[in-house]
Design a protein around this motif. Structure first.
Motif, PDB file in Angstrom:
ATOM      1  N   LYS A  75       0.739  -1.348   0.022  1.00  0.00           N
ATOM      2  CA  LYS A  75       0.016  -0.028   0.083  1.00  0.00           C
ATOM      3  C   LYS A  75       0.823   1.258  -0.043  1.00  0.00           C
ATOM      4  O   LYS A  75       0.614   2.224  -0.840  1.00  0.00           O
ATOM      5  CB  LYS A  75      -1.077  -0.009   1.191  1.00  0.00           C
ATOM      6  CG  LYS A  75      -1.910   1.218   1.152  1.00  0.00           C
ATOM      7  CD  LYS A  75      -2.931   0.880   2.435  1.00  0.00           C
ATOM      8  CE  LYS A  75      -3.719   2.406   2.424  1.00  0.00           C
ATOM      9  NZ  LYS A  75      -4.836   2.211   3.828  1.00  0.00           N
ATOM     10  N   LYS A  96      -7.273  10.659 -11.691  1.00  0.00           N
ATOM     11  CA  LYS A  96      -7.592   9.343 -11.517  1.00  0.00           C
ATOM     12  C   LYS A  96      -6.527   8.888 -10.239  1.00  0.00           C
ATOM     13  O   LYS A  96      -6.899   8.076  -9.398  1.00  0.00           O
ATOM     14  CB  LYS A  96      -7.000   8.463 -12.677  1.00  0.00           C
ATOM     15  CG  LYS A  96      -7.458   7.054 -12.647  1.00  0.00           C
ATOM     16  CD  LYS A  96      -8.743   6.769 -12.473  1.00  0.00           C
ATOM     17  CE  LYS A  96      -9.026   5.293 -12.544  1.00  0.00           C
ATOM     18  NZ  LYS A  96     -10.189   4.788 -12.185  1.00  0.00           N
ATOM     19  N   ASP A  99      -8.486   9.781  -7.052  1.00  0.00           N
ATOM     20  CA  ASP A  99      -9.670   8.884  -6.850  1.00  0.00           C
ATOM     21  C   ASP A  99      -8.988   7.654  -6.302  1.00  0.00           C
ATOM     22  O   ASP A  99      -9.631   7.169  -5.250  1.00  0.00           O
ATOM     23  CB  ASP A  99     -10.225   8.687  -8.324  1.00  0.00           C
ATOM     24  CG  ASP A  99     -11.387   7.687  -8.146  1.00  0.00           C
ATOM     25  OD1 ASP A  99     -12.409   8.153  -7.310  1.00  0.00           O
ATOM     26  OD2 ASP A  99     -11.618   6.757  -8.935  1.00  0.00           O
ATOM     27  N   LEU A 100      -8.080   7.154  -6.812  1.00  0.00           N
ATOM     28  CA  LEU A 100      -7.441   5.909  -6.447  1.00  0.00           C
ATOM     29  C   LEU A 100      -6.948   5.892  -4.920  1.00  0.00           C
ATOM     30  O   LEU A 100      -7.121   5.232  -4.034  1.00  0.00           O
ATOM     31  CB  LEU A 100      -6.302   5.328  -7.288  1.00  0.00           C
ATOM     32  CG  LEU A 100      -6.778   4.770  -8.466  1.00  0.00           C
ATOM     33  CD1 LEU A 100      -5.475   4.544  -9.500  1.00  0.00           C
ATOM     34  CD2 LEU A 100      -7.528   3.443  -8.582  1.00  0.00           C
ATOM     35  N   ASN A 102      -8.090   8.150  -2.645  1.00  0.00           N
ATOM     36  CA  ASN A 102      -9.259   8.244  -1.895  1.00  0.00           C
ATOM     37  C   ASN A 102     -10.101   6.938  -1.586  1.00  0.00           C
ATOM     38  O   ASN A 102     -10.309   6.262  -0.221  1.00  0.00           O
ATOM     39  CB  ASN A 102     -10.398   9.195  -2.617  1.00  0.00           C
ATOM     40  CG  ASN A 102      -9.954  10.562  -2.382  1.00  0.00           C
ATOM     41  OD1 ASN A 102      -9.046  10.775  -1.453  1.00  0.00           O
ATOM     42  ND2 ASN A 102     -10.403  11.202  -3.179  1.00  0.00           N
ATOM     43  N   LYS A 103      -9.870   5.815  -2.445  1.00  0.00           N
ATOM     44  CA  LYS A 103     -10.518   4.579  -2.343  1.00  0.00           C
ATOM     45  C   LYS A 103      -9.541   3.697  -1.652  1.00  0.00           C
ATOM     46  O   LYS A 103      -9.977   3.065  -0.532  1.00  0.00           O
ATOM     47  CB  LYS A 103     -10.623   3.752  -3.828  1.00  0.00           C
ATOM     48  CG  LYS A 103     -11.952   4.599  -4.543  1.00  0.00           C
ATOM     49  CD  LYS A 103     -11.824   3.654  -5.768  1.00  0.00           C
ATOM     50  CE  LYS A 103     -12.850   4.302  -6.897  1.00  0.00           C
ATOM     51  NZ  LYS A 103     -12.649   3.559  -7.984  1.00  0.00           N
ATOM     52  N   MET A 104      -8.200   3.943  -1.526  1.00  0.00           N
ATOM     53  CA  MET A 104      -7.360   3.227  -0.778  1.00  0.00           C
ATOM     54  C   MET A 104      -7.252   3.713   0.622  1.00  0.00           C
ATOM     55  O   MET A 104      -7.231   2.960   1.461  1.00  0.00           O
ATOM     56  CB  MET A 104      -5.839   3.449  -1.464  1.00  0.00           C
ATOM     57  CG  MET A 104      -5.606   2.576  -2.582  1.00  0.00           C
ATOM     58  SD  MET A 104      -4.025   2.766  -3.278  1.00  0.00           S
ATOM     59  CE  MET A 104      -2.982   1.921  -2.099  1.00  0.00           C
ATOM     60  N   ASN A 105      -7.665   4.834   0.921  1.00  0.00           N
ATOM     61  CA  ASN A 105      -7.684   5.453   2.142  1.00  0.00           C
ATOM     62  C   ASN A 105      -9.084   5.344   2.790  1.00  0.00           C
ATOM     63  O   ASN A 105      -9.492   5.551   4.168  1.00  0.00           O
ATOM     64  CB  ASN A 105      -7.416   6.984   2.324  1.00  0.00           C
ATOM     65  CG  ASN A 105      -5.927   6.818   2.184  1.00  0.00           C
ATOM     66  OD1 ASN A 105      -4.994   6.292   2.647  1.00  0.00           O
ATOM     67  ND2 ASN A 105      -5.221   8.065   1.409  1.00  0.00           N
ATOM     68  N   GLY A 106     -10.027   4.723   2.101  1.00  0.00           N
ATOM     69  CA  GLY A 106     -11.293   4.265   2.554  1.00  0.00           C
ATOM     70  C   GLY A 106     -12.245   5.545   2.677  1.00  0.00           C
ATOM     71  O   GLY A 106     -13.234   5.450   3.187  1.00  0.00           O
ATOM     72  N   TYR A 107     -12.025   6.611   1.874  1.00  0.00           N
ATOM     73  CA  TYR A 107     -12.754   7.745   1.654  1.00  0.00           C
ATOM     74  C   TYR A 107     -14.271   7.450   1.324  1.00  0.00           C
ATOM     75  O   TYR A 107     -15.188   8.247   1.230  1.00  0.00           O
ATOM     76  CB  TYR A 107     -12.353   8.758   1.126  1.00  0.00           C
ATOM     77  CG  TYR A 107     -11.012   9.556   2.074  1.00  0.00           C
ATOM     78  CD1 TYR A 107     -11.305   9.523   3.561  1.00  0.00           C
ATOM     79  CD2 TYR A 107      -9.857   9.757   1.407  1.00  0.00           C
ATOM     80  CE1 TYR A 107     -10.020  10.166   4.423  1.00  0.00           C
ATOM     81  CE2 TYR A 107      -8.831  10.092   2.158  1.00  0.00           C
ATOM     82  CZ  TYR A 107      -8.862  10.319   3.424  1.00  0.00           C
ATOM     83  OH  TYR A 107      -7.895  10.820   4.407  1.00  0.00           O
ATOM     84  N   TYR A 108     -14.313   6.522   0.244  1.00  0.00           N
ATOM     85  CA  TYR A 108     -15.478   6.166  -0.517  1.00  0.00           C
ATOM     86  C   TYR A 108     -16.099   4.999   0.123  1.00  0.00           C
ATOM     87  O   TYR A 108     -17.211   4.551  -0.227  1.00  0.00           O
ATOM     88  CB  TYR A 108     -15.107   5.644  -1.756  1.00  0.00           C
ATOM     89  CG  TYR A 108     -14.630   6.922  -2.828  1.00  0.00           C
ATOM     90  CD1 TYR A 108     -15.052   8.048  -2.493  1.00  0.00           C
ATOM     91  CD2 TYR A 108     -13.929   6.438  -3.792  1.00  0.00           C
ATOM     92  CE1 TYR A 108     -14.346   9.291  -3.356  1.00  0.00           C
ATOM     93  CE2 TYR A 108     -13.306   7.526  -4.750  1.00  0.00           C
ATOM     94  CZ  TYR A 108     -13.469   8.947  -4.464  1.00  0.00           C
ATOM     95  OH  TYR A 108     -13.264   9.668  -5.035  1.00  0.00           O
ATOM     96  N   ALA A 109     -16.016   4.812   1.525  1.00  0.00           N
ATOM     97  CA  ALA A 109     -16.554   3.434   2.176  1.00  0.00           C
ATOM     98  C   ALA A 109     -18.089   3.987   2.272  1.00  0.00           C
ATOM     99  O   ALA A 109     -18.434   5.172   2.714  1.00  0.00           O
ATOM    100  CB  ALA A 109     -15.988   3.549   3.577  1.00  0.00           C
TER     101      ALA A 109
END
Length: 156
Positions: A75, A96, A99-100, A102-109
């Motif tokens: 990671k 992009k 976006d990635l 943010n996804k890796m850090n869980g912001y889109y949970a």
């Protein structure tokens, strides 16, 4: 390293080439046999035959391990690469990368939502509206009913 050389030396040039092409081309035995120099006409059967040999399998395993050791998918490493993309890339790639990250850090949970489903909700409402006497009659009717359908008629 010594084991690698020993296994590699047990193979002839065509066999070594087959193994190396097999690992590099996505594990397609026919294509690896063709690329290594085996006949186009017999490449399919040669590839299948080669994969059955222990010394071929050992060398392929070594090559796969070597390839895997060169890939860093931690990671932290990915985040470092994405951060570098933020600084040195065109806007579309930067978006992009954001976006990635943010996804890796869980912001889109997904937000937690309470979902309740109770097939007895109507029954509960009716029971709550009953007096103690009505409830007693209702409970008795549940014990008496053979068709498992409670009688919810109000007692007057």
């Amino acid at each position: 390293m010594e084991e690698t050389n020993s296994v590699k030396n047990d193979l002839n040039e065509l066999q070594r080439a087959f193994c190396e092409y097999y690992v590099s081309n996505g594990f397609n035995a026919t294509q690896a046999a063709k690329s290594a120099g085996y006949s186009e006409r017999t490449a399919g059967s040669q590839g299948s035959r080669l994969l059955k040999e222990d010394k071929i399998q050992k060398y392929i395993d070594i090559l796969k391990q070597q390839a895997a050791s060169h890939i860093d998918l931690s990671k932290e490493a990915l985040l470092t690469k994405l951060n570098a993309m933020l600084l040195n890339s065109p806007e579309g790639i930067q978006l992009k990368a954001i976006d990635l990250i943010n996804k890796m850090n869980g912001y889109y949970a997904p937000e937690k939502q309470e979902v309740t489903h109770n097939k007895y909700s109507d029954l509960e409402k009716k029971v709550e509206e009953m007096s103690a006497e009505e409830l007693e009659v209702y409970i008795q009717s549940m014990n008496d009913d053979s068709d498992d359908k409670p009688n919810l008629k109000r007692v007057k």
